[in-house]
Structure formats: C-alpha cells, structure tokens
Design a protein around this motif. Structure first.
Motif, PDB file in Angstrom:
ATOM      1  N   GLU A 142       0.677  -1.127  -0.006  1.00 39.72           N
ATOM      2  CA  GLU A 142      -0.137   0.111   0.180  1.00 39.72           C
ATOM      3  C   GLU A 142       0.636   1.317   0.844  1.00 39.72           C
ATOM      4  O   GLU A 142       0.335   2.729  -0.437  1.00 39.72           O
ATOM      5  N   GLN A 143       2.041   1.143   0.756  1.00 40.13           N
ATOM      6  CA  GLN A 143       2.537   2.354   1.224  1.00 40.13           C
ATOM      7  C   GLN A 143       3.690   2.892  -0.898  1.00 40.13           C
ATOM      8  O   GLN A 143       3.932   3.966  -0.691  1.00 40.13           O
ATOM      9  N   VAL A 144       4.290   1.406  -0.815  1.00 38.30           N
ATOM     10  CA  VAL A 144       4.379   1.295  -2.327  1.00 38.30           C
ATOM     11  C   VAL A 144       3.730   2.264  -3.073  1.00 38.30           C
ATOM     12  O   VAL A 144       4.020   3.736  -4.336  1.00 38.30           O
ATOM     13  N   ALA A 145       2.477   1.716  -3.801  1.00 35.72           N
ATOM     14  CA  ALA A 145       1.830   2.564  -4.303  1.00 35.72           C
ATOM     15  C   ALA A 145       0.986   3.569  -4.109  1.00 35.72           C
ATOM     16  O   ALA A 145       1.094   4.264  -4.784  1.00 35.72           O
ATOM     17  N   LEU A 146       0.866   3.874  -2.471  1.00 36.90           N
ATOM     18  CA  LEU A 146       0.847   5.732  -1.879  1.00 36.90           C
ATOM     19  C   LEU A 146       1.727   6.872  -2.723  1.00 36.90           C
ATOM     20  O   LEU A 146       1.900   7.714  -2.833  1.00 36.90           O
ATOM     21  N   SER A 147       3.554   5.678  -2.920  1.00 39.46           N
ATOM     22  CA  SER A 147       5.065   6.509  -3.166  1.00 39.46           C
ATOM     23  C   SER A 147       4.745   6.981  -4.655  1.00 39.46           C
ATOM     24  O   SER A 147       5.109   8.026  -4.652  1.00 39.46           O
ATOM     25  N   ILE A 148       3.407   6.690  -5.410  1.00 42.07           N
ATOM     26  CA  ILE A 148       3.734   7.036  -7.160  1.00 42.07           C
ATOM     27  C   ILE A 148       3.182   8.459  -7.092  1.00 42.07           C
ATOM     28  O   ILE A 148       1.910   8.758  -6.431  1.00 42.07           O
ATOM     29  N   GLU A 149       3.346   8.651  -7.936  1.00 42.90           N
ATOM     30  CA  GLU A 149       2.953   9.811  -8.232  1.00 42.90           C
ATOM     31  C   GLU A 149       1.805  10.204  -9.334  1.00 42.90           C
ATOM     32  O   GLU A 149       1.417   9.359  -9.660  1.00 42.90           O
ATOM     33  N   GLY A 150       0.762  10.805  -8.381  1.00 43.06           N
ATOM     34  CA  GLY A 150      -0.814  10.832  -8.558  1.00 43.06           C
ATOM     35  C   GLY A 150      -1.554  10.135  -8.160  1.00 43.06           C
ATOM     36  O   GLY A 150      -2.720   9.748  -8.387  1.00 43.06           O
ATOM     37  N   ILE A 151      -1.185   8.904  -6.715  1.00 46.03           N
ATOM     38  CA  ILE A 151      -2.085   8.025  -6.323  1.00 46.03           C
ATOM     39  C   ILE A 151      -2.203   9.119  -5.578  1.00 46.03           C
ATOM     40  O   ILE A 151      -1.747   8.860  -4.183  1.00 46.03           O
ATOM     41  N   ASP A 152      -3.338   9.310  -5.098  1.00 50.08           N
ATOM     42  CA  ASP A 152      -3.986   9.518  -3.815  1.00 50.08           C
ATOM     43  C   ASP A 152      -4.858   8.797  -2.610  1.00 50.08           C
ATOM     44  O   ASP A 152      -4.294   8.939  -1.438  1.00 50.08           O
ATOM     45  N   SER A 153      -5.112   7.978  -2.664  1.00 50.76           N
ATOM     46  CA  SER A 153      -5.523   6.769  -1.645  1.00 50.76           C
ATOM     47  C   SER A 153      -5.123   5.510  -2.797  1.00 50.76           C
ATOM     48  O   SER A 153      -5.707   5.103  -3.666  1.00 50.76           O
ATOM     49  N   VAL A 154      -5.693   4.461  -1.836  1.00 51.81           N
ATOM     50  CA  VAL A 154      -5.434   2.863  -2.301  1.00 51.81           C
ATOM     51  C   VAL A 154      -6.572   1.865  -1.595  1.00 51.81           C
ATOM     52  O   VAL A 154      -6.661   2.158  -0.277  1.00 51.81           O
ATOM     53  N   ASP A 155      -7.109   1.373  -2.511  1.00 54.71           N
ATOM     54  CA  ASP A 155      -8.158   0.387  -1.815  1.00 54.71           C
ATOM     55  C   ASP A 155      -7.120  -0.889  -1.756  1.00 54.71           C
ATOM     56  O   ASP A 155      -7.274  -1.485  -3.029  1.00 54.71           O
ATOM     57  N   ASN A 156      -6.677  -1.098  -0.397  1.00 53.75           N
ATOM     58  CA  ASN A 156      -6.354  -2.617  -0.078  1.00 53.75           C
ATOM     59  C   ASN A 156      -6.946  -3.858  -0.071  1.00 53.75           C
ATOM     60  O   ASN A 156      -7.179  -3.584   1.128  1.00 53.75           O
ATOM     61  N   ARG A 157      -6.793  -4.478  -1.642  1.00 55.88           N
ATOM     62  CA  ARG A 157      -8.069  -5.459  -1.073  1.00 55.88           C
ATOM     63  C   ARG A 157      -6.539  -6.894  -1.089  1.00 55.88           C
ATOM     64  O   ARG A 157      -7.163  -8.208  -1.436  1.00 55.88           O
ATOM     65  N   ILE A 158      -5.516  -6.594  -0.889  1.00 61.61           N
ATOM     66  CA  ILE A 158      -4.739  -7.907  -0.868  1.00 61.61           C
ATOM     67  C   ILE A 158      -5.019  -9.080   1.177  1.00 61.61           C
ATOM     68  O   ILE A 158      -4.737  -8.079   1.814  1.00 61.61           O
ATOM     69  N   GLU A 159      -5.016  -9.958   0.095  1.00 59.29           N
ATOM     70  CA  GLU A 159      -5.327 -11.404   1.344  1.00 59.29           C
ATOM     71  C   GLU A 159      -3.840 -11.560   1.436  1.00 59.29           C
ATOM     72  O   GLU A 159      -2.782 -11.482   1.577  1.00 59.29           O
ATOM     73  N   VAL A 160      -4.238 -11.859   2.696  1.00 56.08           N
ATOM     74  CA  VAL A 160      -2.677 -12.744   3.879  1.00 56.08           C
ATOM     75  C   VAL A 160      -3.047 -13.830   3.802  1.00 56.08           C
ATOM     76  O   VAL A 160      -3.833 -14.458   4.827  1.00 56.08           O
ATOM     77  N   GLY A 161      -2.248 -14.502   3.914  1.00 55.07           N
ATOM     78  CA  GLY A 161      -2.158 -16.516   4.034  1.00 55.07           C
ATOM     79  C   GLY A 161      -0.707 -17.154   3.756  1.00 55.07           C
ATOM     80  O   GLY A 161       0.098 -16.360   2.403  1.00 55.07           O
ATOM     81  N   GLY A 162      -0.083 -18.197   4.254  1.00 54.92           N
ATOM     82  CA  GLY A 162       1.067 -18.969   4.473  1.00 54.92           C
ATOM     83  C   GLY A 162       1.303 -19.265   3.107  1.00 54.92           C
ATOM     84  O   GLY A 162       2.337 -19.688   2.456  1.00 54.92           O
TER      85      GLY A 162
END
Length: 276
Positions: free
Chosen positions: A84-104
């Motif tokens: 999410e933070q990497v995406a927010l660092s891109i110029e022009g990206i104002d917000s992130v809808d983070n739908r990434i799942e967490v799993g082993g």
C-alpha cells in the motif's frame, strides 16, 4: 483542418446536436485520466517488481481517478502494508483500496523473474498507450494485462471492427507473444460516443509535436518496422514520412499506423523509399 477552426467547429456542432461544452470538456478530461492511469499502473508494477519483499508475489493492480486497487495475496500484514505504501508513493496516486489477502501459501511455486515482471508491466503500458493514441480505439473501455508476453484485452468495444483493430494493435506490438481478445461488443451508446469523439477531436488542441512523438513511438513499438530508418515530420496535422523500409508491406503499415494516430489529417509517404 486549419488550426484556428477546432474550437469554433466543436462549439457549433455541439449546439446543433444539443451537446454542451461541459460534456465535451469532460470527455477530454476522461482521456487524460486514462493516460495518467496507464502510466501510474505501470509505475506501481515496476516498483513492486523492484522491491525484493514484494516481487515474489503475484499481485493485481488497477488505477482509476487516482485510486489504486490492489489484489492478490502476501504472507503477512507487513507485506500488505508495504504494498500500500509503495503504491501511495507513486505520483498521482491519492488513495489505495487494499484488497490484498494474507496467507501462508502466498509465495508462488515458481515466481516470475524480476525482469519478466518489469517487461510485462512495460508491455501492458505500451499496448494501453497505443490504444489511447489511436483515433478509433481511444474512447473504448479496455483493460490490458500481460503475463510472460501474453496480452489479454478485456472490456467493451462498440463494433466488431473496433474489437479486431484493438487486437491488431496489441499483436503488432514488439514483445507480445499472443493476444487473447476478450472484448465484448456493446453498441448501446455507439452513436452518441462517435459524435462525442468527433467533438472531442475538433475541440482538442493536438499539437504537431504531440502527433510526431506518438507516430515515432508507435513505429518504435511495432514488431514489423525498423523505426530507426523512418523520420517523421508534422505540419498542421499532415504527417510526412521519409527514409526507407524493406518492403511495400512495411510502407503500407507505416502509413496506416500514422494515419490512425489522433489528430492526423493526412499522411505523405512519397519520400519513404523501399530498399532494393
């Protein structure tokens, strides 16, 4: 068309058809937003591929109106937050809808190499750019995905011919191995869309330098042209091609590519020679 006419023509046409200048301006803004979104999506892909904590995972990215939507799966919450933070660092990206799942089980058994991820990100952005530059496909709702050089097109096209053209533009892109054209045909708003596109072209102040750069880039991206041997000049929307190609088929392709770039009024290829 002389350069002083577009605004007057668009205004008069809009009055005749009952379309407001605000509607036409909104369409112009939508095109600019699509170009920005394609660039931003490619930048996020590149940033993920270069990050050693994220490149082992197969993540999904979409960008619209400054909002990046992320999908896929990672191993832990730290990696999800990092994405999410990497995406927010891109110029022009104002917000992130983070739908990434967490799993082993997030790590792929055979994760793509970093180079391949970068190539796919670049290839998808290249195909998207070609579609946006083309006078026929620029207004279509098309999503582009590339995986190991295999490009998938999804979304809507107004006619079978537009769908076929989109597939041809993708297939003729250097680096594309195969094209899966999953575009649906939707003619519900085709007439109004065509009228709006005509108004947009009339209103937009497309410079000769913009046309030249897009023609040159399209030649460079083509798998069937030696772009280094073709020079491009534009004056009042008229494109002049000079240099040499290997066959009459290449010459026809160069003319066709140039003619279909937005803002082009005509193409003069008399000085484009066929090498013996």
């Amino acid at each position: 068309m002389p350069p002083f006419k577009p605004l007057m023509l668009a205004a008069s046409t809009a009055l005749l058809l009952g379309l407001t200048p605000l509607a036409s301006q909104a369409a112009e803004g939508a095109l600019a937003a699509q170009l920005d979104a394609a660039r931003q999506e490619g930048s996020i892909w590149t940033a993920f591929a270069l990050n050693r904590h994220l490149n082992p995972f197969k993540l999904e990215i979409g960008v619209e109106d400054g909002v990046a939507t992320l999908g896929g799966k990672v191993e832990n919450e730290v990696q999800k937050e990092l994405a999410e933070q990497v995406a927010l660092s891109i110029e022009g990206i104002d917000s992130v809808d983070n739908r990434i799942e967490v799993g082993g089980d997030a790590v792929e058994g055979n994760p793509p190499a970093m180079v391949q991820r970068l190539e796919d990100a670049s290839l998808a952005a290249t195909v998207k750019s070609k579609l946006l530059w083309n006078s026929t496909t620029r207004g279509l709702d098309i999503q582009v995905r590339s995986e190991t050089g295999n490009v998938t097109l999804s979304g809507n096209a107004q006619t079978p011919a537009a769908k076929e053209l989109a597939g041809q533009l993708a297939a003729n892109t250097d680096g594309v191995r195969e094209v899966f054209n999953h575009l649906s045909i939707s003619t519900a708003d085709s007439t109004s869309s065509e009228v709006q596109a005509t108004l947009d072209d009339a209103r937009e102040d497309i410079s000769d330098s913009w046309i030249t750069s897009k023609v040159e880039a399209s030649f460079l991206y083509s798998r069937n042209l030696d772009a280094m041997n073709i020079s491009v000049d534009t004056a009042d929307g008229l494109v002049s091609l000079r240099g040499s190609v290997l066959s009459s088929a290449e010459k026809r392709l160069a003319v066709e590519i140039a003619r279909n770039i937005r803002g082009v009024r005509g193409v003069d290829a008399d000085a484009l020679r066929i090498s013996s």
